[in-house]
Enzyme design. Structure first.
Site, PDB file in Angstrom:
ATOM      1  N   ASP A 157     -11.851  -5.442  -2.975  1.00  0.00           N
ATOM      2  CA  ASP A 157     -12.730  -6.615  -2.913  1.00  0.00           C
ATOM      3  C   ASP A 157     -14.123  -6.177  -2.497  1.00  0.00           C
ATOM      4  O   ASP A 157     -14.351  -5.007  -2.179  1.00  0.00           O
ATOM      5  CB  ASP A 157     -12.181  -7.649  -1.927  1.00  0.00           C
ATOM      6  CG  ASP A 157     -12.124  -7.108  -0.503  1.00  0.00           C
ATOM      7  OD1 ASP A 157     -13.147  -7.196   0.190  1.00  0.00           O
ATOM      8  OD2 ASP A 157     -11.066  -6.594  -0.100  1.00  0.00           O
ATOM      9  N   GLY A 159     -12.760  -2.977   1.487  1.00  0.00           N
ATOM     10  CA  GLY A 159     -13.762  -3.846   0.882  1.00  0.00           C
ATOM     11  C   GLY A 159     -15.076  -3.099   0.711  1.00  0.00           C
ATOM     12  O   GLY A 159     -15.553  -2.449   1.650  1.00  0.00           O
ATOM     13  N   GLU A 181       0.805  -1.217   0.000  1.00  0.00           N
ATOM     14  CA  GLU A 181       0.000   0.000   0.000  1.00  0.00           C
ATOM     15  C   GLU A 181       0.841   1.273   0.000  1.00  0.00           C
ATOM     16  O   GLU A 181       0.318   2.358  -0.273  1.00  0.00           O
ATOM     17  CB  GLU A 181      -0.950  -0.007   1.202  1.00  0.00           C
ATOM     18  CG  GLU A 181      -2.017  -1.090   1.099  1.00  0.00           C
ATOM     19  CD  GLU A 181      -2.913  -1.188   2.309  1.00  0.00           C
ATOM     20  OE1 GLU A 181      -4.020  -1.732   2.182  1.00  0.00           O
ATOM     21  OE2 GLU A 181      -2.511  -0.736   3.408  1.00  0.00           O
ATOM     22  N   VAL A 216     -13.659  -9.191   6.499  1.00  0.00           N
ATOM     23  CA  VAL A 216     -15.046  -9.640   6.344  1.00  0.00           C
ATOM     24  C   VAL A 216     -15.246 -10.323   4.994  1.00  0.00           C
ATOM     25  O   VAL A 216     -14.960  -9.748   3.944  1.00  0.00           O
ATOM     26  CB  VAL A 216     -16.023  -8.455   6.500  1.00  0.00           C
ATOM     27  CG1 VAL A 216     -17.460  -8.913   6.255  1.00  0.00           C
ATOM     28  CG2 VAL A 216     -15.887  -7.835   7.885  1.00  0.00           C
TER      29      VAL A 216
END
Length: 234
Positions: free
Chosen positions: A197, A78, A12, A152
């Site tokens: 994602d 996400g 990142e 998650v």
């Protein structure tokens, strides 16, 4: 002006480290701080590690040793909303924890006792980020991002989160901790996260596939923001 930039993992921050100049590395505890220049602005870049505690520790060290004027958290997130697709960017206007529950004591879900439920992003930085997004034709959404110490991917977990926060756009594992520390130390903060994602059973595969491109997109935005940061001085 000094700007501190925090990413959770090496992927990142790697593109950002490549474009800063005259940088040197200082090791504090087990963390490496990369201090250099981008468009004549002193930036301090560091990898926090994953999760809320790691993010809180690094943000506190950054403030204690470098006292930056602004703190920016970058990385991936996400999507939990149809409004955000993979490779889009979220600019949160507020953050909250999705895994905090002391409601038995009459606090809201996500609220740490004696703190506000939501930690709000600096409005000037938010406006600058949106302007820079438009400058480089980057697709983004503004809204609520949630933080918790879980990656998650289970439908049951996602539905529980959405039940408590139906307007939330995305989730991550660090940003609210960083905004909480900035709230304590009264530091202006900005969060920029690129979607890697969609918080489903394929999330880990999608994350691995898209993390590098997601990080590169955020780097382009950061460079544009720093290029135009003088707007804030006026």
């Amino acid at each position: 002006m000094k700007i501190g930039i925090i990413g959770a993992i090496k992927k990142e921050i790697v593109f950002l480290i490549k474009i800063i100049r005259q940088y040197h590395i200082k090791k504090i505890e087990n963390y490496k701080f990369y201090s250099g220049y981008l468009h004549d602005i002193n930036v301090i870049i560091l990898k926090s590690g994953i999760g809320k505690v790691s993010a809180s520790i690094v943000t506190t060290l950054l403030i204690s040793y470098y006292n930056p004027d602004i703190i920016i958290n970058i990385g991936s997130a996400g999507s939990i909303s149809p409004l955000l697709n993979i490779k889009n960017i979220i600019i949160p206007n507020k953050t909250c924890y999705h895994d905090v529950d002391v409601s038995i004591f009459n606090y809201s879900i996500g609220q740490i006792p004696l703190y506000p439920r939501f930690f709000f992003i600096n409005t000037q930085l938010l406006a600058l980020a949106k302007l820079c997004m438009l400058n480089i034709n980057c697709t983004f959404k503004e809204g609520l991002i949630l933080t918790g110490d879980s990656f998650v991917y289970k439908k049951k977990s996602l539905l529980s989160i959405l039940n408590n926060f139906p307007s939330a756009l995305a989730i991550d594992m660090e940003s609210t901790s960083i905004t909480q520390v900035c709230y304590i130390f009264k530091k202006p903060v900005l969060i920029l996260r690129s979607i890697s994602d969609c918080a489903n059973k394929y999330a880990h595969l999608s994350f691995n596939k898209h993390i590098e491109e997601a990080s590169y997109r955020v780097t382009l935005v950061i460079e544009e923001i720093i290029k135009n940061i003088s707007i804030l001085k006026k």
